[in-house]
Design an enzyme around this catalytic site. Sequence first.
Site, PDB file in Angstrom:
ATOM      1  N   GLY C 212      53.566 -17.593  -7.011  1.00  0.00           N
ATOM      2  CA  GLY C 212      54.908 -17.317  -7.500  1.00  0.00           C
ATOM      3  C   GLY C 212      55.428 -15.967  -7.079  1.00  0.00           C
ATOM      4  N   LEU C 238      54.282 -25.608  -6.295  1.00  0.00           N
ATOM      5  CA  LEU C 238      54.500 -24.253  -5.775  1.00  0.00           C
ATOM      6  C   LEU C 238      53.200 -23.548  -5.370  1.00  0.00           C
ATOM      7  CD1 LEU C 238      56.633 -22.018  -5.261  1.00  0.00           C
ATOM      8  CD2 LEU C 238      56.136 -21.175  -7.562  1.00  0.00           C
ATOM      9  N   ASP C 239      53.143 -23.086  -4.124  1.00  0.00           N
ATOM     10  CA  ASP C 239      52.019 -22.282  -3.612  1.00  0.00           C
ATOM     11  C   ASP C 239      50.670 -22.987  -3.762  1.00  0.00           C
ATOM     12  OD1 ASP C 239      53.790 -20.296  -2.910  1.00  0.00           O
ATOM     13  OD2 ASP C 239      53.564 -19.211  -4.789  1.00  0.00           O
ATOM     14  N   ALA C 240      50.684 -24.311  -3.744  1.00  0.00           N
ATOM     15  CA  ALA C 240      49.438 -25.061  -3.939  1.00  0.00           C
ATOM     16  C   ALA C 240      49.101 -25.955  -2.753  1.00  0.00           C
ATOM     17  CB  ALA C 240      49.530 -25.895  -5.216  1.00  0.00           C
TER      18      ALA C 240
END
Lengths: 295, 295, 295, 295
Positions: C212, C238-240
Amino acid sequence: MTPAGDREADRRSVLTLSCPDTTGIVARISGFLAELGGWIVEAAYHSDPDSGRFFTRQVIRAGSVPGGVERLRESFGAVAADLGADHWQVTDTGVGKRVVVLVSTAGHCLYELLSRWHAGELGADIALVIGNHDRLAPVARMFGVPFETVPVPGDDAGRRSAFDRIRALVDGQDPDAVVLARFMQVVPPELCDHWAGRLINIHHGFLPSFRGARPYHQAHQRGVKIIGATCHYVTAELDAGPIIEQDVIRVDHTDSAAAMALRGRDIEKAVLARGLEYHLQDRVLLDGTRTIVFR
Amino acid sequence: MTPAGDREADRRSVLTLSCPDTTGIVARISGFLAELGGWIVEAAYHSDPDSGRFFTRQVIRAGSVPGGVERLRESFGAVAADLGADHWQVTDTGVGKRVVVLVSTAGHCLYELLSRWHAGELGADIALVIGNHDRLAPVARMFGVPFETVPVPGDDAGRRSAFDRIRALVDGQDPDAVVLARFMQVVPPELCDHWAGRLINIHHGFLPSFRGARPYHQAHQRGVKIIGATCHYVTAELDAGPIIEQDVIRVDHTDSAAAMALRGRDIEKAVLARGLEYHLQDRVLLDGTRTIVFR
Amino acid sequence: MTPAGDREADRRSVLTLSCPDTTGIVARISGFLAELGGWIVEAAYHSDPDSGRFFTRQVIRAGSVPGGVERLRESFGAVAADLGADHWQVTDTGVGKRVVVLVSTAGHCLYELLSRWHAGELGADIALVIGNHDRLAPVARMFGVPFETVPVPGDDAGRRSAFDRIRALVDGQDPDAVVLARFMQVVPPELCDHWAGRLINIHHGFLPSFRGARPYHQAHQRGVKIIGATCHYVTAELDAGPIIEQDVIRVDHTDSAAAMALRGRDIEKAVLARGLEYHLQDRVLLDGTRTIVFR
Amino acid sequence: MTPAGDREADRRSVLTLSCPDTTGIVARISGFLAELGGWIVEAAYHSDPDSGRFFTRQVIRAGSVPGGVERLRESFGAVAADLGADHWQVTDTGVGKRVVVLVSTAGHCLYELLSRWHAGELGADIALVIGNHDRLAPVARMFGVPFETVPVPGDDAGRRSAFDRIRALVDGQDPDAVVLARFMQVVPPELCDHWAGRLINIHHGFLPSFRGARPYHQAHQRGVKIIGATCHYVTAELDAGPIIEQDVIRVDHTDSAAAMALRGRDIEKAVLARGLEYHLQDRVLLDGTRTIVFR
């Protein structure tokens, strides 16, 4: 997008000094600064047991000392003399620094420096780029930076006259740093002396391994498992000047000499950029052939 | 706590080969293994464009080939001959490997190897430790490993006779690896030849920088910003044999030569342990003076 | 200085495949290529014991197979079907790849990609740069690359319409990679799906730590001693998404969050450039949420 | 081979202090030491702009101050009070430090600490090893160090009574450091408080990623390209205490979770040894949840 200057509130005096080590030096310097009312934002000290010398770097808010940088410089002279300093200076971050870059045909270091400058992150102006080929002229000009081509012929007379021209061009800019960004030419000893302490090279090898030409080729032949790059001050002895910064990457048997050269570019430009930044921020002090780098 | 042997289900045949490169080698080898019903659990290949040679390492479940390791070894001989192999072997992880360690007075590498062995993580037995001093005898004996002291005098005759004794002691163990764990003595050329491909040294410097004695002292004097250690096969030319593994750590102006030596111990022992592990697992193949390390 | 295309002699077919693992796959593929007379210049294999899947990447001289890339692609289809491949492709290095870059206000990653492209080292064309601010428009244009500004408002409707416009602009270029070069906007899930396997982000933190916003700030607060950057495929979470490449640098107590952000830029741009290079060279295969990167 | 004590000439006073930052602190402290005639062999300072606090560590030759460590400690109290210090101490390197180690079944960190201690390189005595299993008892005893087995049952009452016993055993040694060397048990909050600032853990993951159990398994599942280890002070919140030291190694798709665990051991033990060394040398100061580590 234009290179940013320091604003008045961000203006700093940067004091550096080296002198023989003895007890009470820190007390002397910090006492002096406290008396002047100097607001210290960074302070670093080093006593070297081998050389018996003391080094310091202090960053002071310019506005905190009445009379500013000038006054600080004047009054510090007496302290430096007392301490028997062999080097001291007080620089003013409000005065812009200037860089001249020397290149040949490989562009990666030049792009890096120009990009940082263009983004306002270099902390200096790139006043001029000089190439012994004209191959990178469009790169410099695209960024709006002047480029001069000075071919360096193989014969002694031609070479001498080429370096005379380079010297005149460089000195015409009165730069704080002369950067050999993969220049691939041996700079004559007298120029190394003339620009001593300002002439910075990026060597595409992990010095002292692989001095001289074709370091990636040498590294490949030797079968090393890690390759590196070295940013150093240039002295008359080839690739033997004081090292400012180094970094490495891991390679293996799948990397040919050419692949090493490709992958090495990333550390060359990063190491050069960091080394130049340390130099421009007066973070590098000399202790014989070694450097103190106050990061 | 006792060193673990491989159990039958974990038994593997490890096939390595090097030969001149040409088209169809992978097809030839993988076809051969497929026909035998070999269950491949690891396979690595390398074609070197510079040397024009091909290298492979294959790990096969021993039980998947009828007749086991013996049968595989026998039948592979014809393939290797077809391919003009200059090196090939099939080893059996069910047959324990043996290591002899040579030391002097610095113990960190010895503790590391003994600890790994004692924890059952070395993948080999430490059959014997030989020291030119007796300082580390209590360390070996504490771990239950025999220690022989063979002083190496300065005179030629004494030296020759000492190395004769060392040779006899080592050869008496028929080891798969002879490890110079900070042995600090130059091994005679004829012994380098005799143990060629099995004699492994940890050099406390980042080769090819800082060959020979006192590498940390040399590194400090040169003012490098990164120091390293190198695990390599020993050849008659000092510190010039094929490199198996290297690693580095960052140092700065606050690190004296003595501090570098202290901090360097951590990478020396890690690099030696990794290099030895690669060797014992038949992961290292030679390509002239370079190594292929199939990790 | 113009981006270099591959010359005919350097033209390659790049074959990648993933399928359920079983014995004989390597024999099947290498036998197939040997029969066609394919001259393999790079070959990598991986069997994953956890997922039970097999992966390979083979680089073949295009001219060595009669009928070239087309013929290879056609005839390989049957092999892939036999092996139950869930992914396979044969790409042609003679066909230029295209990249679209999305940016916001931080320029360091954009300078890096444009410089590599301009030097002919990116292995792809940068067809278009899109910014949600116009701040970096002069940078793209200086390099001669088109720039479109698409502000992304805070409200849902405005946001939706902005991403519709971005989608149209991107898809108009039919790019092989859509790069979020510090774009600082969350891409809507449906676009993540639409560009799945082509949408690449550089995250300025060492994932999975510090997902994040403001990762350097988070890192500073947590007091970590090492910071990093992560290049990954973007998925709806998100960001995964699957990680392609990561790298780190050491920091200490003297580094403020702002200093970390400055120093982190160097690894962000290096990690992004490497990750994108792997992607463009078809070196990255997916194994669920993990990547196989054949370097 | 016996642990070395400091000799009188090497005896040092180590002064550490933290206080609110203001101008003149360095002048105050260095003036004080200069007046006493203190011969400073190491000095480090840090002003933190975020927390507004000042930190220093000074190493003084014990013999250079008349009255030695005692006198220095007494007289410095007034200075510390003036500066509003929230932490200050003067320790004496002539007074040996003591360590208690808690382990479970994984031995690599224990071997490392015992080996360093045995070689006289730990800078402290290992007074006692406590295990919740007896598996490592022979290791401690082989080195001549007492080992106590305290099984920790799963039920609350049994657990409480086990930790009461552990507390008694630890406190019986009055240690300067209580080291969780892969102890694999959550220490109750009241013990974290009781040993606050002395309780040190090695976590086999790169915090704050992968807190809690099976970090290598988590790392493998997430597909990270770099794994790490973290040495930190333990607080009541799991794996959230102030970080002392971290390090990382690169992994790739060929590394299973088990392989990561094997390779990770090398950094775990190195990071723990470095972190413990910093702690024992009074190099670590706390700034909220962050650490200042004066290396």
